[in-house]
Design a protein around this motif. Structure first.
Motif, PDB file in Angstrom:
ATOM      1  N   GLN A  79       4.404   2.598  -0.984  1.00  0.00           N
ATOM      2  CA  GLN A  79       4.397   2.216   0.418  1.00  0.00           C
ATOM      3  C   GLN A  79       4.343   3.459   1.292  1.00  0.00           C
ATOM      4  O   GLN A  79       4.764   4.542   0.894  1.00  0.00           O
ATOM      5  CB  GLN A  79       5.633   1.388   0.765  1.00  0.00           C
ATOM      6  N   LYS A  85       4.359  -0.968   7.371  1.00  0.00           N
ATOM      7  CA  LYS A  85       3.937  -0.065   6.302  1.00  0.00           C
ATOM      8  C   LYS A  85       2.665  -0.598   5.657  1.00  0.00           C
ATOM      9  O   LYS A  85       2.338  -1.777   5.774  1.00  0.00           O
ATOM     10  CB  LYS A  85       5.027   0.039   5.214  1.00  0.00           C
ATOM     11  N   GLN A  86       1.982   0.285   4.950  1.00  0.00           N
ATOM     12  CA  GLN A  86       0.924  -0.178   4.062  1.00  0.00           C
ATOM     13  C   GLN A  86       1.431  -0.059   2.633  1.00  0.00           C
ATOM     14  O   GLN A  86       2.116   0.908   2.276  1.00  0.00           O
ATOM     15  CB  GLN A  86      -0.384   0.572   4.278  1.00  0.00           C
ATOM     16  N   HIS A  87       1.102  -1.056   1.823  1.00  0.00           N
ATOM     17  CA  HIS A  87       1.605  -1.170   0.457  1.00  0.00           C
ATOM     18  C   HIS A  87       0.419  -1.287  -0.499  1.00  0.00           C
ATOM     19  O   HIS A  87      -0.579  -1.944  -0.199  1.00  0.00           O
ATOM     20  CB  HIS A  87       2.476  -2.420   0.302  1.00  0.00           C
TER      21      HIS A  87
END
Length: 303
Positions: free
Chosen positions: A164, A274-276
């Motif tokens: 993440q 967030k980016q995951h």
């Protein structure tokens, strides 16, 4: 070397190729960075595995046997394949790439994130196609299987095996009509409690809002419930209803529809967008490129 027989170790194949070229154990040791006793041990293992002396001492050096002459071609092919394998890195060239990326995003991201990402891709990677999917109970398995490339939003339930990266922090705001008959630039708790509200049932942060309202002992007067943010800006801009929502989508809708933005008078826990992505695709060239694009677009915007 028959395909039905196990291949010697790569280091033994390297020795075979070098010794075939230089015809000297001493020079082979120098080229391979090994001691002469080590080279002698390797050569003995190679002879045993291939069931042939391979090289015999002559006044002119270590001469290859007929079996060695037969094997040098296949040996070089194997070594070249190993070299290509260890140096091969699939290159992702954005300007010419033809690929589909599937992003799991919230409904709000259709308004806030996707247009920005798409505009960047149209300018820098015109062959890339985006597909948006919902964030739901299948998101984790979709990332693991590769069905989805990234999940962007507030997704605290994702389990192990995930990477993440923080994009930006979110707090809460309220939107109202700029010509609202009762609300000015500041909205207090009393005004918030008295007004009619639009409730958005979607969004992974809604539980945080509900918890904040419960702690404050406030029960809103819900006049309209929407499943998503579509149409919310037009509704707030044409009525006296109030909407409470995360700042990013709130500010975006306010800019689009000329709405008034108020700091939320209720203490509501913020969250991190967030980016995951799954560990299986951490080194994927295209996935890495897209993650860097998104980081650059949204970390900088909210820095």
């Amino acid at each position: 070397m028959s395909l039905l027989e196990p291949l010697p170790e790569p280091k033994l194949l390297q020795l075979f190729e070098v010794l075939y070229q230089c015809r000297s154990v001493t020079r082979a040791a120098d080229q391979l960075g090994q001691s002469q006793p080590t080279i002698s041990i390797w050569l003995a293992r190679l002879r045993e595995q291939l069931n042939d002396p391979l090289f015999v001492r002559t006044p002119g050096g270590m001469a290859p046997t007929p079996r060695a002459d037969q094997l040098i071609g296949p040996c070089r092919e194997v070594l070249e394949s190993l070299r290509r394998l260890t140096t091969w890195a699939p290159q992702f060239i954005p300007a010419t790439a033809q690929r589909r990326f599937r992003l799991c995003v919230s409904d709000a991201s259709h308004i806030t994130l996707l247009p920005t990402i798409l505009n960047h891709l149209r300018a820098h990677a015109p062959g890339i196609r985006l597909e948006a999917a919902r964030i739901d109970g299948n998101t984790e398995s979709s990332l693991e299987s590769g069905e989805a490339d990234l999940a962007i939003g507030f997704v605290p339930w994702l389990g192990g095996g995930m990477y993440q990266q923080v994009l930006f922090e979110q707090d809460w705001v309220c939107l109202s009509n700029r010509q609202h008959p009762r609300l000015q630039s500041v909205m207090g708790v009393a005004e918030y409690r008295a007004e009619g509200h639009v409730q958005i049932s979607a969004g992974t942060g809604q539980k945080l809002l509900e918890a904040g309202l419960a702690r404050a002992g406030i029960e809103r007067r819900i006049m309209l419930e929407l499943p998503a943010f579509l149409g919310l800006g037009m509704i707030v801009g044409s009525t006296d209803l109030v909407a409470t929502l995360p700042r990013h989508i709130g500010q975006t809708l306010a800019d689009m529809h000329g709405l008034q933005v108020h700091d939320c008078p209720i203490a509501v826990e913020g969250f991190t967008v967030k980016q995951h992505w799954h560990a299986r695709y951490h080194q994927d060239d295209g996935n890495r490129w897209l993650r860097e694009v998104i980081r650059g677009l949204f970390q900088a915007e909210h820095a």
